[in-house]
Write a protein that holds these residues in place. Structure first.
Motif, mmCIF file in Angstrom:
data_model
loop_
_atom_site.group_PDB
_atom_site.id
_atom_site.type_symbol
_atom_site.label_atom_id
_atom_site.label_comp_id
_atom_site.label_asym_id
_atom_site.label_seq_id
_atom_site.Cartn_x
_atom_site.Cartn_y
_atom_site.Cartn_z
ATOM 1 N N TYR A 176 -13.143 -7.743 8.087
ATOM 2 C CA TYR A 176 -11.747 -7.974 7.711
ATOM 3 C C TYR A 176 -10.823 -8.126 8.927
ATOM 4 O O TYR A 176 -9.608 -8.254 8.758
ATOM 5 N N GLU A 211 -2.597 -3.999 14.833
ATOM 6 C CA GLU A 211 -3.656 -4.666 14.091
ATOM 7 C C GLU A 211 -4.704 -5.200 15.060
ATOM 8 O O GLU A 211 -4.386 -5.587 16.189
ATOM 9 N N ARG A 238 -8.092 -0.524 6.545
ATOM 10 C CA ARG A 238 -7.675 -1.824 6.032
ATOM 11 C C ARG A 238 -6.273 -1.737 5.450
ATOM 12 O O ARG A 238 -5.970 -0.811 4.689
ATOM 13 N N LYS A 239 -5.435 -2.725 5.792
ATOM 14 C CA LYS A 239 -4.075 -2.822 5.282
ATOM 15 C C LYS A 239 -3.695 -4.296 5.195
ATOM 16 O O LYS A 239 -4.383 -5.143 5.771
ATOM 17 N N PRO A 240 -2.592 -4.617 4.517
ATOM 18 C CA PRO A 240 -2.121 -6.004 4.530
ATOM 19 C C PRO A 240 -1.851 -6.458 5.966
ATOM 20 O O PRO A 240 -1.225 -5.746 6.745
ATOM 21 N N SER A 241 -2.334 -7.635 6.304
ATOM 22 C CA SER A 241 -2.249 -8.119 7.680
ATOM 23 C C SER A 241 -0.826 -8.430 8.111
ATOM 24 O O SER A 241 0.051 -8.725 7.299
ATOM 25 N N GLY A 246 -3.940 -12.144 4.353
ATOM 26 C CA GLY A 246 -4.431 -11.149 3.397
ATOM 27 C C GLY A 246 -4.661 -9.798 4.046
ATOM 28 O O GLY A 246 -3.775 -9.225 4.683
ATOM 29 N N THR A 247 -5.881 -9.297 3.945
ATOM 30 C CA THR A 247 -6.228 -7.970 4.472
ATOM 31 C C THR A 247 -6.509 -8.039 5.967
ATOM 32 O O THR A 247 -7.115 -8.996 6.453
ATOM 33 N N ASN A 299 -8.940 -10.123 11.515
ATOM 34 C CA ASN A 299 -8.448 -11.504 11.470
ATOM 35 C C ASN A 299 -8.508 -12.202 12.819
ATOM 36 O O ASN A 299 -8.594 -11.561 13.868
#
Length: 284
Positions: A214, A274, A111-114, A120-121, A216
């Motif tokens: 998580y 991502e 998980r990382k900032p999108s 968000g994540t 997206n």
């Protein structure tokens, strides 16, 4: 006119089988370019259940060996050794879950900032390479049959996943959803064997696949590279490895197999990318 509108809404909802919250139905016309459509339920499976099982078992066996090794080291040291910072990041296990994932599956996710500034994540491939048609992640949470109550848990909860047959999976790791999952997990145990994993509720899940909630939604700029696929855990799934499954039935007496949802890669995915799924799937 009202009856006609209501009938149209019902027809849309009946075909709209596969997403998180009902209000997105109203936005389908605005997102036509990101719709995924399949003509039959069987076509929604890119991998057979046997292939999904093989991937999970491959990872879980490596995790179990690592856990046993850590337990042996803990007994041998009699708590005299100070835990290093690396071990803390791995939940006290020097053989990190991500290393186990890389060893068994050939890639890692985290998980990382999108990439999407408003999202968000997000979930990224951080190491290795994901071939097309690979189980990339799992959608964790409490599993509700279509007839079971989920009203309180669903309020302001964007993590409720709706399967084709009406089964719901609550992937929220906070609030009442978290309490319900932990309660059900503590209830279901066979002798020394846990039947589910609760560590996905923390920042360091022992099953590194358990972060699919998580992932997206795709967009025109960022097309989907993974899709959701329903998977029923077979009865022959080893009892000692069920401790790594990030799902639990809400009712203890549920007769159906445990429902899990996995994310499968639609194309080759390289480190640094991502993961994006499609929140709008229509099953005709």
């Amino acid at each position: 006119m009202f009856r006609a509108a209501l009938k149209r809404f019902r027809n849309i909802w009946k075909s709209y089988r596969h997403r998180f919250v009902p209000w997105v139905v109203l936005n389908i016309s605005k997102n036509e370019k990101t719709l995924r459509q399949v003509t039959d339920r069987c076509e929604d499976k890119l991998l057979s259940d046997e292939e999904v099982s093989d991937s999970l078992l491959k990872l879980f066996r490596v995790l179990r060996r690592a856990d046993h090794g850590q337990q042996l080291r803990t007994v041998q040291t009699h708590f005299l050794r100070q835990v290093t910072s690396d071990e803390e990041q791995c939940g006290g296990n020097p053989a990190c879950a991500h290393d186990a994932m890389l060893q068994s599956l050939g890639f890692c996710i985290d998980r990382k900032p999108s990439t999407l500034h408003f999202a968000g994540t997000g979930v990224f491939v951080t190491r290795g390479f994901v071939p097309k048609g690979t189980t990339v992640a799992m959608y964790p949470g409490t599993v509700y049959q279509a007839y079971e109550p989920i009203l309180l848990q669903s309020i302001r909860n964007p993590f409720v996943f709706r399967c084709i047959d009406g089964v719901l999976i609550d992937g929220n790791d906070k609030g009442i959803s978290k309490m319900v999952y932990k309660s059900c997990s503590g209830r279901d145990r066979i002798g020394p064997f846990m039947m589910s994993d609760t560590s996905w509720l923390t920042v360091s899940p022992q099953n590194p696949l358990a972060m699919g909630q998580y992932v997206n939604n795709c967009s025109n700029e960022w097309p989907a590279n993974v899709c959701y696929q329903e998977y029923d855990v077979p009865d022959k799934f080893p009892i000692e490895l069920r401790q790594y499954l990030p799902n639990i039935n809400y009712s203890q007496d549920t007769q159906r197999p445990l429902r899990c949802v996995v994310l499968v890669s639609l194309r080759d995915i390289t480190a640094g990318e991502e993961l994006f799924s499609n929140y709008f799937t229509i099953v005709r």
